[in-house]
Design a protein around this motif. Structure first.
Motif, mmCIF file in Angstrom:
data_model
loop_
_atom_site.group_PDB
_atom_site.id
_atom_site.type_symbol
_atom_site.label_atom_id
_atom_site.label_comp_id
_atom_site.label_asym_id
_atom_site.label_seq_id
_atom_site.Cartn_x
_atom_site.Cartn_y
_atom_site.Cartn_z
ATOM 1 N N PRO A 57 14.258 -116.334 11.925
ATOM 2 C CA PRO A 57 12.799 -116.667 12.467
ATOM 3 C C PRO A 57 12.689 -115.080 12.440
ATOM 4 O O PRO A 57 13.391 -114.576 12.824
ATOM 5 C CB PRO A 57 12.333 -117.823 13.289
ATOM 6 C CG PRO A 57 13.170 -117.664 14.423
ATOM 7 C CD PRO A 57 15.012 -117.718 13.736
ATOM 8 N N ALA A 58 11.604 -114.613 11.906
ATOM 9 C CA ALA A 58 10.979 -113.605 12.213
ATOM 10 C C ALA A 58 9.340 -113.455 11.070
ATOM 11 O O ALA A 58 8.809 -114.484 10.398
ATOM 12 C CB ALA A 58 11.997 -112.340 11.350
ATOM 13 N N ASN A 59 8.964 -112.168 11.930
ATOM 14 C CA ASN A 59 7.214 -112.588 11.427
ATOM 15 C C ASN A 59 6.809 -110.911 11.063
ATOM 16 O O ASN A 59 7.650 -109.741 12.065
ATOM 17 C CB ASN A 59 6.438 -113.004 11.651
ATOM 18 C CG ASN A 59 6.903 -112.775 13.760
ATOM 19 O OD1 ASN A 59 6.749 -111.269 14.139
ATOM 20 N ND2 ASN A 59 6.914 -113.776 14.324
ATOM 21 N N GLY A 60 6.268 -110.513 10.281
ATOM 22 C CA GLY A 60 5.281 -109.333 10.526
ATOM 23 C C GLY A 60 4.424 -109.455 9.466
ATOM 24 O O GLY A 60 3.825 -110.568 8.826
ATOM 25 N N SER A 61 3.862 -108.296 9.217
ATOM 26 C CA SER A 61 2.454 -108.230 8.069
ATOM 27 C C SER A 61 2.954 -106.927 6.669
ATOM 28 O O SER A 61 3.935 -106.887 6.750
ATOM 29 C CB SER A 61 1.746 -106.957 8.602
ATOM 30 O OG SER A 61 1.958 -105.778 9.621
ATOM 31 N N LEU A 62 1.762 -107.935 6.109
ATOM 32 C CA LEU A 62 2.493 -106.743 4.389
ATOM 33 C C LEU A 62 2.142 -105.993 4.288
ATOM 34 O O LEU A 62 0.811 -105.639 5.138
ATOM 35 C CB LEU A 62 1.763 -108.317 3.380
ATOM 36 C CG LEU A 62 2.554 -109.370 3.381
ATOM 37 C CD1 LEU A 62 2.110 -110.311 2.660
ATOM 38 C CD2 LEU A 62 4.301 -109.372 2.917
ATOM 39 N N VAL A 63 2.709 -104.895 3.488
ATOM 40 C CA VAL A 63 2.011 -103.388 3.389
ATOM 41 C C VAL A 63 2.729 -103.463 1.541
ATOM 42 O O VAL A 63 3.931 -104.262 1.281
ATOM 43 C CB VAL A 63 3.176 -102.101 4.699
ATOM 44 C CG1 VAL A 63 2.723 -101.242 3.881
ATOM 45 C CG2 VAL A 63 2.264 -102.461 5.633
ATOM 46 N N ALA A 64 1.865 -102.853 1.335
ATOM 47 C CA ALA A 64 1.584 -102.795 -0.173
ATOM 48 C C ALA A 64 3.377 -102.179 -0.595
ATOM 49 O O ALA A 64 2.739 -100.818 -0.015
ATOM 50 C CB ALA A 64 0.321 -101.811 -0.743
ATOM 51 N N LYS A 65 3.961 -101.880 -1.782
ATOM 52 C CA LYS A 65 5.073 -101.115 -1.570
ATOM 53 C C LYS A 65 4.747 -100.262 -1.978
ATOM 54 O O LYS A 65 5.222 -99.011 -1.994
ATOM 55 C CB LYS A 65 5.865 -101.941 -2.781
ATOM 56 C CG LYS A 65 7.441 -101.899 -2.782
ATOM 57 C CD LYS A 65 8.605 -102.313 -3.579
ATOM 58 C CE LYS A 65 10.291 -102.010 -3.629
ATOM 59 N NZ LYS A 65 10.394 -102.905 -4.581
ATOM 60 N N ARG A 66 3.632 -99.580 -3.508
ATOM 61 C CA ARG A 66 3.464 -98.409 -3.802
ATOM 62 C C ARG A 66 2.047 -97.969 -3.274
ATOM 63 O O ARG A 66 0.807 -99.484 -3.622
ATOM 64 C CB ARG A 66 3.047 -99.200 -5.542
ATOM 65 C CG ARG A 66 4.518 -99.418 -6.067
ATOM 66 C CD ARG A 66 3.972 -99.139 -7.652
ATOM 67 N NE ARG A 66 3.677 -98.312 -7.721
ATOM 68 C CZ ARG A 66 3.522 -97.794 -9.657
ATOM 69 N NH1 ARG A 66 3.822 -98.966 -9.880
ATOM 70 N NH2 ARG A 66 3.624 -96.533 -9.763
ATOM 71 N N ARG A 67 1.827 -98.025 -2.082
ATOM 72 C CA ARG A 67 0.290 -97.086 -2.005
ATOM 73 C C ARG A 67 0.324 -95.339 -1.504
ATOM 74 O O ARG A 67 1.655 -94.926 -1.632
ATOM 75 C CB ARG A 67 0.362 -97.893 -0.743
ATOM 76 C CG ARG A 67 1.393 -97.731 0.428
ATOM 77 C CD ARG A 67 1.138 -97.933 1.945
ATOM 78 N NE ARG A 67 0.147 -98.965 2.415
ATOM 79 C CZ ARG A 67 -0.740 -98.032 2.481
ATOM 80 N NH1 ARG A 67 -0.229 -96.718 3.810
ATOM 81 N NH2 ARG A 67 -1.458 -98.726 3.785
ATOM 82 N N ILE A 219 -3.744 -98.777 -4.083
ATOM 83 C CA ILE A 219 -2.603 -99.445 -3.288
ATOM 84 C C ILE A 219 -2.435 -100.289 -4.732
ATOM 85 O O ILE A 219 -3.325 -100.492 -5.317
ATOM 86 C CB ILE A 219 -2.687 -100.552 -2.451
ATOM 87 C CG1 ILE A 219 -4.177 -101.294 -2.799
ATOM 88 C CG2 ILE A 219 -2.512 -99.618 -0.842
ATOM 89 C CD1 ILE A 219 -3.467 -102.741 -1.867
ATOM 90 N N PHE A 220 -1.427 -101.002 -5.368
ATOM 91 C CA PHE A 220 -1.056 -101.665 -6.541
ATOM 92 C C PHE A 220 -1.428 -103.097 -5.763
ATOM 93 O O PHE A 220 0.251 -103.197 -5.206
ATOM 94 C CB PHE A 220 0.510 -100.739 -6.762
ATOM 95 C CG PHE A 220 0.607 -102.106 -8.132
ATOM 96 C CD1 PHE A 220 -0.336 -102.053 -9.156
ATOM 97 C CD2 PHE A 220 1.600 -102.919 -7.888
ATOM 98 C CE1 PHE A 220 0.176 -103.001 -10.254
ATOM 99 C CE2 PHE A 220 1.858 -103.706 -9.092
ATOM 100 C CZ PHE A 220 1.509 -104.044 -10.472
ATOM 101 N N PRO A 221 -1.780 -104.011 -5.907
ATOM 102 C CA PRO A 221 -1.814 -105.075 -5.379
ATOM 103 C C PRO A 221 -0.737 -106.366 -5.965
ATOM 104 O O PRO A 221 -0.395 -105.649 -7.424
ATOM 105 C CB PRO A 221 -3.080 -105.307 -5.378
ATOM 106 C CG PRO A 221 -3.856 -104.810 -7.036
ATOM 107 C CD PRO A 221 -3.114 -103.141 -6.666
ATOM 108 N N GLY A 222 0.097 -106.915 -5.635
ATOM 109 C CA GLY A 222 0.482 -107.830 -6.037
ATOM 110 C C GLY A 222 2.277 -108.108 -5.735
ATOM 111 O O GLY A 222 3.127 -108.654 -5.664
ATOM 112 N N VAL A 223 2.148 -106.975 -5.200
ATOM 113 C CA VAL A 223 3.868 -106.451 -4.679
ATOM 114 C C VAL A 223 4.155 -106.201 -3.566
ATOM 115 O O VAL A 223 3.082 -105.232 -3.118
ATOM 116 C CB VAL A 223 4.820 -105.339 -6.071
ATOM 117 C CG1 VAL A 223 5.856 -105.113 -5.031
ATOM 118 C CG2 VAL A 223 4.662 -106.029 -6.950
ATOM 119 N N TYR A 224 4.458 -106.725 -2.500
ATOM 120 C CA TYR A 224 4.062 -106.160 -0.995
ATOM 121 C C TYR A 224 5.866 -105.962 -0.028
ATOM 122 O O TYR A 224 6.507 -106.455 -0.911
ATOM 123 C CB TYR A 224 3.113 -106.979 0.067
ATOM 124 C CG TYR A 224 1.693 -106.832 -0.751
ATOM 125 C CD1 TYR A 224 0.656 -105.966 -0.717
ATOM 126 C CD2 TYR A 224 1.030 -107.630 -1.670
ATOM 127 C CE1 TYR A 224 -0.075 -106.669 -1.049
ATOM 128 C CE2 TYR A 224 0.100 -108.252 -2.301
ATOM 129 C CZ TYR A 224 -0.662 -107.229 -2.183
ATOM 130 O OH TYR A 224 -2.025 -107.240 -2.112
#
Length: 382
Positions: A57-67, A219-224
């Motif tokens: 198990p792991a956890n974290g927050s999302l960051v946009a791949k293209r920002r 950012i570009f939404p949809g890919v994180y």
């Protein structure tokens, strides 16, 4: 005679008191009831070793791949555009995000372009006389020179004499000076590098923008991507391309991701290795907190139980002929709620749920049923 009668009455009184006391004592001596022997009913499982998937198990927050963090390289007043510069505003690829007033700088660029044009026009008579073979291409260059458009590339110089002549008049240096000014002029308009959405806006229309000032984030939404830190012991288990199951904190939504990158070094402070999980979904937002389950490996010939069934000293309870006993086990992996064990013989009967106050030698009644566990628990509570 009188003394004899009194003596007999005293003896009778003493004997009567003795027998009366015995009767009272017998009435007060109640027999204690024999306690009934209570046999607890327990849930059991039969061990059948197999390949157990070890999930990390792991956890974290999302960051946009293209920002992109937007910064200004020039100074000027922020001019109003077709769309407001506000968080949540969408822009298409190539669309202007910010327009900075460049009227003063534009005038200096036009002046430099005019000087270049004049410099070339001044050498045309000499070219006609000394280099008639190249006169036509330079005349065509002047005819296509437009001050309102980008400065065209200088004609290619085919001879050493032509090169010396043009360079000696400062034409080449003036040309590159103009191109440098034009490049800087383009920085007064900041365009969207891709279609996306503005997530942060630190300036508003009409404000003075300074050189090096941060303007916002795009950012570009949809890919994180989600960055997760894992123990160094799992470094050899993580592979790029590994499928990952993710879910939100409330565990109401599930997503599918893939490991795209694994850091080649281990953090010296925390002794952890960093992996990056890519996830694509239109419903996700940057900054959303997710939990990931990484499939590390398969442990052969193992069995998985709840952690609360483990005893101190790496032991578990088993049931032998309705009597609890204890055996040693080898734990190979611990999660928050589960533990993977080895060295348990196949067919061993173990507890499926912990018993308060259990001890080795305790008499129990094994219970195995296919009905719902909640119903079984209600029966035991009764």
């Amino acid at each position: 005679m009188r003394k004899t009668i009194l003596s007999l009455l005293g003896v009778l009184l003493i004997v009567g008191a003795y027998f009366l006391g015995q009767i009272i004592i017998e009435k007060n001596n109640r027999k204690r009831p024999t306690p009934e022997k209570v046999v607890k009913t327990v849930f059991i499982d039969t061990v059948q070793n197999s390949n157990v998937n070890i999930v990390i198990p792991a956890n974290g927050s999302l960051v946009a791949k293209r920002r992109v963090e937007l910064f200004s390289e020039v100074q000027g007043v922020f001019k109003t555009g077709n769309k407001l510069f506000r968080p949540g505003q969408e822009f298409r690829n190539g669309e202007t995000l910010i327009r900075i007033d460049a009227s003063e700088y534009y005038a200096s660029v036009q002046s430099a372009k005019s000087n270049l044009y004049n410099s070339i026009a001044a050498i045309m008579p000499d070219l006609r006389l000394d280099f008639p073979e190249v006169y036509s291409k330079w005349q065509s260059y002047l005819n296509g020179f437009d001050l309102n458009k980008s400065t065209p590339k200088l004609p290619e110089m085919t001879s050493e004499k032509e090169n010396f002549f043009i360079t000696g008049r400062g034409i080449v240096s003036n040309y590159y000076s103009v191109k440098n000014l034009e490049q800087r002029l383009a920085k007064y308009n900041i365009k969207a590098p891709f279609s996306g959405i503005l997530t942060e806006a630190l300036v508003t229309e009409g404000s003075l923008i300074r050189n090096g000032q941060k303007l916002g984030e795009f950012i570009f939404p949809g890919v994180y991507e989600m960055e997760v830190a894992l123990s160094k012991s799992y470094a050899s288990l993580l592979n790029v391309g590994e499928k990952v199951d993710l879910n939100n904190i409330d565990k109401t939504e599930t997503y599918s991701g893939v490991v795209t990158r694994v850091n080649g070094s281990i953090d010296a402070t925390t002794q952890t290795i960093t992996a990056f999980v890519e996830v694509k979904n239109e419903s996700l937002k940057e900054g959303m907190y997710l939990e990931a389950n990484l499939n590390a490996k398969q442990e052969p010939n193992a069995y998985e139980i709840n952690r609360n069934l483990m005893l101190d000293g790496e032991q578990i309870f088993i049931v032998r002929d309705s009597i609890l006993d204890i055996i040693d086990v080898q734990p190979v992996y611990f999660s928050d709620t589960k533990v993977v064990l080895k060295n348990i013989p196949n067919g061993t009967t173990i507890l499926a749920k912990p018993i308060p106050g259990a001890y080795a030698g305790m008499l129990v009644k094994p219970f195995r049923s296919n009905v719902n566990e909640e119903t079984n628990q209600e029966k035991l509570n009764k």
